[in-house]
Design an enzyme around this catalytic site. Sequence first.
Site, PDB file in Angstrom:
ATOM      1  N   SER A   1      58.940 -71.835-102.036  1.00 52.03           N
ATOM      2  CA  SER A   1      59.418 -73.191-101.772  1.00 52.03           C
ATOM      3  C   SER A   1      59.582 -73.945-103.074  1.00 52.03           C
ATOM      4  CB  SER A   1      58.429 -73.944-100.871  1.00 52.03           C
ATOM      5  OG  SER A   1      58.874 -75.277-100.711  1.00 52.03           O
TER       6      SER A   1
ATOM      7  N   PRO B   1      58.642 -64.356 -95.555  1.00 54.22           N
ATOM      8  CA  PRO B   1      57.815 -64.535 -94.357  1.00 54.22           C
ATOM      9  C   PRO B   1      58.303 -65.677 -93.462  1.00 54.22           C
ATOM     10  CG  PRO B   1      56.731 -65.503 -96.260  1.00 54.22           C
ATOM     11  CD  PRO B   1      57.935 -64.776 -96.786  1.00 54.22           C
ATOM     12  N   LEU B   2      59.143 -66.570 -94.051  1.00 55.73           N
ATOM     13  CA  LEU B   2      59.645 -67.715 -93.282  1.00 55.73           C
ATOM     14  C   LEU B   2      61.121 -67.542 -92.936  1.00 55.73           C
ATOM     15  CD1 LEU B   2      57.828 -70.484 -95.361  1.00 55.73           C
ATOM     16  CD2 LEU B   2      57.140 -69.494 -93.167  1.00 55.73           C
TER      17      LEU B   2
ATOM     18  N   GLN C   1      54.996 -54.233-100.933  1.00 56.19           N
ATOM     19  CA  GLN C   1      55.593 -55.540-100.637  1.00 56.19           C
ATOM     20  C   GLN C   1      56.884 -55.304 -99.856  1.00 56.19           C
ATOM     21  OE1 GLN C   1      57.809 -58.945-103.185  1.00 56.19           O
ATOM     22  NE2 GLN C   1      55.679 -58.693-103.785  1.00 56.19           N
TER      23      GLN C   1
ATOM     24  N   ASP D   1      54.320 -64.534-107.750  1.00 53.97           N
ATOM     25  CA  ASP D   1      55.106 -63.317-107.599  1.00 53.97           C
ATOM     26  C   ASP D   1      56.433 -63.480-108.329  1.00 53.97           C
ATOM     27  OD1 ASP D   1      55.525 -60.699-105.795  1.00 53.97           O
ATOM     28  OD2 ASP D   1      57.409 -61.816-105.859  1.00 53.97           O
TER      29      ASP D   1
ATOM     30  N   SER E   1      57.259 -51.638-103.610  1.00 57.13           N
ATOM     31  CA  SER E   1      57.935 -52.619-102.766  1.00 57.13           C
ATOM     32  C   SER E   1      59.114 -51.937-102.085  1.00 57.13           C
ATOM     33  CB  SER E   1      58.411 -53.800-103.626  1.00 57.13           C
ATOM     34  OG  SER E   1      59.092 -54.736-102.835  1.00 57.13           O
ATOM     35  N   ASN E   2      59.321 -52.267-100.834  1.00 55.00           N
ATOM     36  CA  ASN E   2      60.421 -51.695-100.044  1.00 55.00           C
ATOM     37  C   ASN E   2      60.310 -50.178 -99.904  1.00 55.00           C
ATOM     38  OD1 ASN E   2      61.967 -54.251 -99.724  1.00 55.00           O
ATOM     39  ND2 ASN E   2      62.134 -54.116-101.955  1.00 55.00           N
TER      40      ASN E   2
ATOM     41  N   TYR F   1      64.557 -61.099-111.381  1.00 58.81           N
ATOM     42  CA  TYR F   1      64.851 -62.471-110.972  1.00 58.81           C
ATOM     43  C   TYR F   1      65.405 -63.260-112.165  1.00 58.81           C
ATOM     44  CZ  TYR F   1      61.862 -61.328-106.932  1.00 58.81           C
ATOM     45  OH  TYR F   1      61.304 -60.745-105.827  1.00 58.81           O
TER      46      TYR F   1
HETATM   47  N1  LIG Z   1      60.275 -57.363-103.143  1.00 60.55           N
HETATM   48  C1  LIG Z   1      61.464 -57.746-102.760  1.00 60.55           C
HETATM   49  O1  LIG Z   1      62.422 -56.961-102.706  1.00 60.55           O
HETATM   50  C2  LIG Z   1      61.683 -59.197-102.364  1.00 60.55           C
HETATM   51  C3  LIG Z   1      62.874 -59.589-101.712  1.00 60.55           C
HETATM   52  C4  LIG Z   1      63.021 -60.935-101.341  1.00 60.55           C
HETATM   53  C5  LIG Z   1      62.016 -61.853-101.628  1.00 60.55           C
HETATM   54  N2  LIG Z   1      60.878 -61.433-102.287  1.00 60.55           N
HETATM   55  C6  LIG Z   1      59.801 -62.402-102.617  1.00 60.55           C
HETATM   56  O2  LIG Z   1      59.433 -63.145-101.486  1.00 60.55           O
HETATM   57  C7  LIG Z   1      59.426 -64.533-101.788  1.00 60.55           C
HETATM   58  C8  LIG Z   1      59.756 -65.350-100.562  1.00 60.55           C
HETATM   59  O3  LIG Z   1      60.870 -64.878 -99.882  1.00 60.55           O
HETATM   60  P1  LIG Z   1      62.225 -65.686 -99.644  1.00 60.55           P
HETATM   61  O4  LIG Z   1      62.398 -66.724-100.660  1.00 60.55           O
HETATM   62  O5  LIG Z   1      63.274 -64.665 -99.460  1.00 60.55           O
HETATM   63  O6  LIG Z   1      62.047 -66.362 -98.208  1.00 60.55           O
HETATM   64  P2  LIG Z   1      61.018 -67.335 -97.465  1.00 60.55           P
HETATM   65  O7  LIG Z   1      59.793 -67.579 -98.258  1.00 60.55           O
HETATM   66  O8  LIG Z   1      60.883 -66.782 -96.093  1.00 60.55           O
HETATM   67  O9  LIG Z   1      61.881 -68.667 -97.321  1.00 60.55           O
HETATM   68  C9  LIG Z   1      62.116 -69.548 -98.368  1.00 60.55           C
HETATM   69  C10 LIG Z   1      62.828 -70.766 -97.766  1.00 60.55           C
HETATM   70  O10 LIG Z   1      61.967 -71.392 -96.819  1.00 60.55           O
HETATM   71  C11 LIG Z   1      61.890 -72.785 -97.069  1.00 60.55           C
HETATM   72  N3  LIG Z   1      60.505 -73.198 -96.826  1.00 60.55           N
HETATM   73  C12 LIG Z   1      59.385 -72.717 -97.447  1.00 60.55           C
HETATM   74  N4  LIG Z   1      58.290 -73.317 -96.958  1.00 60.55           N
HETATM   75  C13 LIG Z   1      58.703 -74.206 -96.018  1.00 60.55           C
HETATM   76  C14 LIG Z   1      58.040 -75.121 -95.172  1.00 60.55           C
HETATM   77  N5  LIG Z   1      56.705 -75.246 -95.190  1.00 60.55           N
HETATM   78  N6  LIG Z   1      58.783 -75.893 -94.328  1.00 60.55           N
HETATM   79  C15 LIG Z   1      60.128 -75.766 -94.304  1.00 60.55           C
HETATM   80  N7  LIG Z   1      60.828 -74.910 -95.081  1.00 60.55           N
HETATM   81  C16 LIG Z   1      60.123 -74.134 -95.936  1.00 60.55           C
HETATM   82  C17 LIG Z   1      62.265 -72.960 -98.512  1.00 60.55           C
HETATM   83  O11 LIG Z   1      62.934 -74.181 -98.672  1.00 60.55           O
HETATM   84  P3  LIG Z   1      62.299 -75.361 -99.605  1.00 60.55           P
HETATM   85  O12 LIG Z   1      62.427 -74.887-101.007  1.00 60.55           O
HETATM   86  O13 LIG Z   1      63.127 -76.524 -99.269  1.00 60.55           O
HETATM   87  O14 LIG Z   1      60.861 -75.509 -99.186  1.00 60.55           O
HETATM   88  C18 LIG Z   1      63.208 -71.792 -98.778  1.00 60.55           C
HETATM   89  O15 LIG Z   1      64.539 -72.158 -98.512  1.00 60.55           O
HETATM   90  C19 LIG Z   1      60.440 -64.673-102.928  1.00 60.55           C
HETATM   91  O16 LIG Z   1      60.190 -65.768-103.724  1.00 60.55           O
HETATM   92  C20 LIG Z   1      60.242 -63.362-103.679  1.00 60.55           C
HETATM   93  O17 LIG Z   1      59.208 -63.515-104.643  1.00 60.55           O
HETATM   94  C21 LIG Z   1      60.694 -60.126-102.635  1.00 60.55           C
END
Ligand SMILES: NC(=O)c1ccc[n+]([C@@H]2O[C@H](COP(=O)([O-])OP(=O)(O)OC[C@H]3O[C@@H](n4cnc5c(N)ncnc54)[C@H](OP(=O)(O)O)[C@@H]3O)[C@@H](O)[C@H]2O)c1
Length: 246
Positions: A218, A175-176, A144, A27, A122-123, A32
């Site tokens: 991650s 999601p995390l 999304q 994704d 998305s959104n 970005y």
């Molecule tokens: N459409 C939109 O408007 C929009 C907005 C926001 C995000 N997104 C998409 O969603 C994706 C994910 O969202 P996000 O990055 O905001 O948040 P996320 O996936 O909820 O959280 C990412 C964080 O979680 C940690 N993490 C991941 N897996 C882990 C595990 N198994 N154990 C412990 N820590 C873990 C990562 O650290 P480490 O690197 O240390 O593992 C990172 O700091 C983005 O990459 C983007 O593509 C889309």
Amino acid sequence: MQADPSGDARSIAALRAALEAGYTHVDTAEMYAAGHAEELVARAIREAGVEHEALFITSKVWRTHLGYADVLKACENSLRRLDREYIDLYLIHSPGDTPLTETFRALNELQAAGKIRHIGVSNFDLDLLKQSQALCASPIATNQVPYSLHSQSYVDNGVLAHCQAEDMLLTAYTPLEKGKIGEDSKLQSVAKAHAASPMQVALAWLIQQPQVIAIPMSLNPTHIAQNLAAADLQLSDAEMSLLNER
Ligand SMILES: NC(=O)c1ccc[n+]([C@@H]2O[C@H](COP(=O)([O-])OP(=O)(O)OC[C@H]3O[C@@H](n4cnc5c(N)ncnc54)[C@H](OP(=O)(O)O)[C@@H]3O)[C@@H](O)[C@H]2O)c1
């Protein structure tokens, strides 16, 4: 967001770790790192030697590029940076000020020309999602949206139920909860019973719901492998009910 080439090596290593672990969905978005993320995706795929056909690439057009000509140009730019003939799934990143009729005229044309395989959003709230369905020449593949145990606004606004009724995917982003979700005590207790991590349970809870997929991020190879393995975790009905309680 401006590009930050100093982080390139770390991003490439993470992307390669994911591709080598067996992830097939990437994704990204033109927004970005001002397009640089798409360039890094292309570079990691090239270096990993993975066939394009084996992957499913999602990219997104930014909200200030939703005019007819701007969408066409944004897509060409993404295709160039991604070094691909087509994008598997192209999303409107978030609602903008341009009438959706204009945006979908361009998206439908791009799809007919084979430059994008699927169209999504998305959104988008329920009203915008329904408008999009009416304007899109093909079924909207996904909306999304933010979705996690403690972030359920797209359940509350009816979007998840609509996706489930319409056979559309809901892609859960963040999601995390940016890594903070592991502190949840219910996740911790279910995780203990499965010898899994709370993060894995958080992902399993999402993807066990009909029509829901998740895109965790991650940079850590151990986390990358753990997140993929969460797809094999089977939660019981009782565990799902416990986690569903609010
Ligand atoms: N459409 C939109 O408007 C929009 C907005 C926001 C995000 N997104 C998409 O969603 C994706 C994910 O969202 P996000 O990055 O905001 O948040 P996320 O996936 O909820 O959280 C990412 C964080 O979680 C940690 N993490 C991941 N897996 C882990 C595990 N198994 N154990 C412990 N820590 C873990 C990562 O650290 P480490 O690197 O240390 O593992 C990172 O700091 C983005 O990459 C983007 O593509 C889309």
